[in-house]
Design a protein around this motif. Structure first.
Motif, PDB file in Angstrom:
ATOM      1  N   GLU A  44     -19.109  70.430  -0.336  1.00 20.54           N
ATOM      2  CA  GLU A  44     -17.914  70.091  -0.380  1.00 20.54           C
ATOM      3  C   GLU A  44     -17.515  69.994  -2.102  1.00 20.54           C
ATOM      4  N   TYR A  46     -15.189  68.456  -5.242  1.00 19.60           N
ATOM      5  CA  TYR A  46     -14.045  67.514  -5.645  1.00 19.60           C
ATOM      6  C   TYR A  46     -13.752  67.820  -7.126  1.00 19.60           C
ATOM      7  N   ARG A  47     -12.749  68.347  -7.349  1.00 20.60           N
ATOM      8  CA  ARG A  47     -12.360  68.739  -8.600  1.00 20.60           C
ATOM      9  C   ARG A  47     -13.593  69.446  -9.346  1.00 20.60           C
ATOM     10  N   GLU A  50     -19.366  70.258  -7.086  1.00 26.09           N
ATOM     11  CA  GLU A  50     -19.715  70.688  -5.707  1.00 26.09           C
ATOM     12  C   GLU A  50     -20.868  69.896  -5.369  1.00 26.09           C
ATOM     13  N   TYR A  51     -20.725  69.363  -4.017  1.00 23.27           N
ATOM     14  CA  TYR A  51     -21.909  68.553  -3.282  1.00 23.27           C
ATOM     15  C   TYR A  51     -22.336  69.010  -2.079  1.00 23.27           C
TER      16      TYR A  51
ATOM     17  N   PHE B  69      -5.055  55.306  -5.698  1.00 24.65           N
ATOM     18  CA  PHE B  69      -5.262  56.824  -6.198  1.00 24.65           C
ATOM     19  C   PHE B  69      -6.529  56.744  -6.966  1.00 24.65           C
ATOM     20  N   LEU B  73     -11.159  57.390  -5.137  1.00 24.11           N
ATOM     21  CA  LEU B  73     -12.031  58.298  -5.912  1.00 24.11           C
ATOM     22  C   LEU B  73     -13.202  57.695  -6.318  1.00 24.11           C
ATOM     23  N   PRO B 245     -25.070  62.689  -6.103  1.00 22.31           N
ATOM     24  CA  PRO B 245     -23.704  62.842  -5.524  1.00 22.31           C
ATOM     25  C   PRO B 245     -22.957  61.676  -5.572  1.00 22.31           C
ATOM     26  N   MET B 246     -21.497  61.911  -5.979  1.00 24.87           N
ATOM     27  CA  MET B 246     -20.700  60.803  -6.114  1.00 24.87           C
ATOM     28  C   MET B 246     -19.270  61.444  -5.752  1.00 24.87           C
ATOM     29  N   PRO B 247     -19.008  61.671  -4.665  1.00 23.04           N
ATOM     30  CA  PRO B 247     -17.953  62.182  -4.179  1.00 23.04           C
ATOM     31  C   PRO B 247     -17.046  60.944  -3.815  1.00 23.04           C
ATOM     32  N   PRO B 248     -15.767  61.215  -3.935  1.00 23.92           N
ATOM     33  CA  PRO B 248     -14.688  60.301  -3.647  1.00 23.92           C
ATOM     34  C   PRO B 248     -15.081  59.611  -2.187  1.00 23.92           C
ATOM     35  N   LEU B 312      -7.280  66.920  -2.828  1.00 26.04           N
ATOM     36  CA  LEU B 312      -7.547  66.265  -4.037  1.00 26.04           C
ATOM     37  C   LEU B 312      -6.922  67.099  -5.188  1.00 26.04           C
ATOM     38  N   LEU B 365     -12.818  59.749 -13.428  1.00 23.04           N
ATOM     39  CA  LEU B 365     -11.803  59.898 -12.585  1.00 23.04           C
ATOM     40  C   LEU B 365     -10.599  60.833 -13.418  1.00 23.04           C
ATOM     41  N   ASP B 366     -11.307  61.648 -14.291  1.00 19.38           N
ATOM     42  CA  ASP B 366     -10.227  62.465 -15.100  1.00 19.38           C
ATOM     43  C   ASP B 366      -9.057  61.968 -15.706  1.00 19.38           C
TER      44      ASP B 366
END
Lengths: 112, 461
Positions: A44, A46-47, A50-51, B69, B73, B245-248, B312, B365-366
């Motif tokens: 996956e 996200y901006r 990659e994970y 928003f 995230l 891993p730090m996905p939203p 996203l 979060l950019d």
């Protein structure tokens, strides 16, 4: 008595449930689980980060049956949950010491 | 409404004129105001209506817009931390603005025009008053708006700007430090900047260095973006950044938040026209098309480089487009707005992916990648596409051969960026010395929801 834990694909849950109900199985417990076997995970992004997701979502059905029904239930589950692709899941069968119905206190086969 | 309109009379205005900006009418300074002939300011119902609606729309951008928003995230142990930051900033920044912020930003020059004076401290000169047996509203110059409406509209910008910075220090800043930093930052960084750019005689608003910043590209986005980058660097990366891993945790929230930001931005940009007029119409349409082009640009960049367009990416593109058009929407037409949005989508995509990974800072979060970079790009492109057909006879940009305007835009970017950088650095050092910036390692692992607020976002019952 045996406990069957079947790990299956999400979209097969309805078929399996219907098959078991038609065979007279009166109850089951379902939960959403994650894990992996031979089916590979996926990536996956996200901006740009990659994970790799190894733990894939599956559905676990737990059903308790009398010994003489085990073969039949296994057959129903395998037939209704199979797609032929890697990732169809597994069935774990274990011996069960006892069952208690909380409302009445009944035990054993009576309580299933 | 009619009654108030009928009552805003010159006698009353004379009493209040020391507190009102009437410098536009004459060259006198405010201290000489009693000499000025009283101005007959009529309340314009249409303009006032639009500005009240716009104020509400801009507030909606902070929460639920930005709260959702950003909330989507972060990891789920920190969702309440982010939401609390947004909601609490609505509280403290509003109060700060009413008590002294507005006065520092929009009062008459002190310290050689560095900041506004104490004209409106504690909302002096803004409140309704009884004149004879009639209640009257002091007006904001000749804008046709009650001064309070102008104050509250600008206050909503004061709330969202520090809230944007939350994106950089998310998931690790101590709540008490966040509160103290935001109050100080608003007072020391935002107010002078707003004064330079938006007050009637600010050095970036008029004169030799006049730069176009219609709705806050420098004041809001560059200042918050640059401060965000500094926060990310000074606080250090989140524990496990780059290894865990730090996905939203919920992009559904992020998507809803984006949609709310998009709608709220109409108040932000079209409201900055100060009334229901042609400039508002232009800003509205340009804003919308910039966001639309941003969605397409960022999503297509992903599609092309990674094979799949992501939600996203589409959301980030919308926000990038909105940020970029913010300084421009009063001087460029909607077709140029589309170009700005598209450019922002591509540029911020690279800022958030390649640039960030190259330097390795954890702008969680950019906030810098979208607001800092998008804001700077917008300020520069404003100097390219500014058009007299939109902004008036004195407005032109690089495509019309006005190099000087482009240079002024560059100056404004660096002035805002430099001030934000210096101010934030000093404030972060002060807050660090007083309270410490980060939560403890245990608290960070536990999550901000539990460690800072004693609550959980998702409860199993």
């Amino acid at each position: 008595m045996k406990k069957l834990e079947a790990i299956i694909r999400h979209f097969k849950l309805e078929d399996v449930k219907n098959g078991l109900s038609e065979a007279g199985i009166q109850g089951m417990t379902v939960s959403e689980v994650r894990g992996f076997g031979r089916q590979k995970g996926h990536k996956e992004t996200y901006r740009g980060a990659e994970y790799t997701v190894d733990f894939l979502p599956k559905v676990k059905i737990e059903v308790v049956v009398a010994d003489d029904l085990v073969d039949k239930v296994v057959e129903i589950i395998t037939n209704s949950a199979r797609t032929g692709q890697i990732g169809d899941g597994k069935i774990f069968i274990t011996a069960l010491a006892d069952v208690v119905r909380i409302r009445t206190g009944e035990t054993g086969a009576e309580a299933i | 409404m009619r009654r108030i309109t009928a009552l805003v009379m010159c006698t009353l205005f004379a009493c209040l004129s020391t507190n009102l900006l009437v410098a536009g009418e004459t060259d006198s300074t405010l201290s000489e105001a009693p000499e000025i002939a009283p101005v007959r300011a009529e309340l314009n119902g249409a303009d006032t209506t639009w500005m009240l609606v716009s104020s509400a729309l801009v507030l909606m951008m902070t929460a639920p817009g930005l709260a959702l928003f950003y909330g989507g995230l972060v990891r789920k142990k920190n969702i309440l931390g982010v939401m609390m930051q947004c909601i609490f900033l609505m509280g403290i920044m509003s109060v700060t603005w009413a008590l002294w912020g507005f006065s520092l930003a929009f009062g008459s020059d002190v310290l050689g025009g560095f900041v506004g004076g104490g004209d409106y401290l504690l909302m002096k000169g803004l409140l309704l008053e009884l004149s004879g047996d009639e209640v009257v509203a002091p007006m904001w110059g000749d804008s046709g708006l009650p001064a309070m409406v102008f104050m509250v509209f600008q206050g909503m910008f004061f709330i969202i700007t520090p809230a944007l910075i939350c994106g950089a220090y998310a998931e690790r800043m101590k709540f008490s430090s966040m509160v103290l930093f935001s109050i100080l930052w608003g007072t020391v960084v935002y107010c002078p900047l707003a004064h330079w750019v938006w007050s009637d005689n600010g050095w970036l608003f008029t004169g030799k260095y006049e730069a176009y910043d219609f709705a806050g590209g420098t004041v809001v986005h560059i200042s918050s973006g640059v401060s965000a980058l500094l926060c990310a660097i000074m606080l250090g990366a989140r524990r496990g950044f780059g290894t865990e891993p730090m996905p939203p945790h919920n992009l559904t929230y992020t998507c809803i938040g984006t949609a709310l930001l998009w709608v709220g931005w109409f108040g932000f940009n079209a409201g900055s026209a100060g009334g229901a007029n042609a400039a508002a119409a232009n800003a509205f349409v340009a804003t919308h098309l910039a966001a639309a082009a941003g969605v397409i640009a960022w999503a297509c960049m992903e599609w092309g480089t990674r094979g799949k367009p992501s939600i996203l990416g589409a959301c980030s593109g919308a926000v990038a487009g909105l940020v970029c058009i913010t300084p421009a929407c009063g001087v460029v037409n909607p077709l140029s707005g589309m170009i700005l949005g598209f450019a922002a989508g591509v540029f911020c995509f690279y800022a958030c992916t390649n640039l960030k990974s190259k330097f390795g800072y954890d702008d969680s979060l950019d906030a810098f990648g979208v607001h800092g970079m998008g804001g700077a790009l917008g300020a520069l492109l404003t100097g390219v596409f500014a058009s007299s057909a939109v902004g008036g006879p004195e407005v032109s940009g690089l495509i019309d051969g006005n190099v000087n305007q482009f240079i002024n835009q560059v100056i404004s970017v660096f002035a805002a960026g430099a001030w934000a950088l210096v101010g934030s650095f000093v404030l972060l050092k002060i807050v660090d010395a007083l309270l410490g910036l980060r939560v403890s390692e245990d608290d960070e692992i536990k999550g901000l929801d539990l460690s800072q607020h004693g609550e959980e976002g998702y409860i199993f019952l």
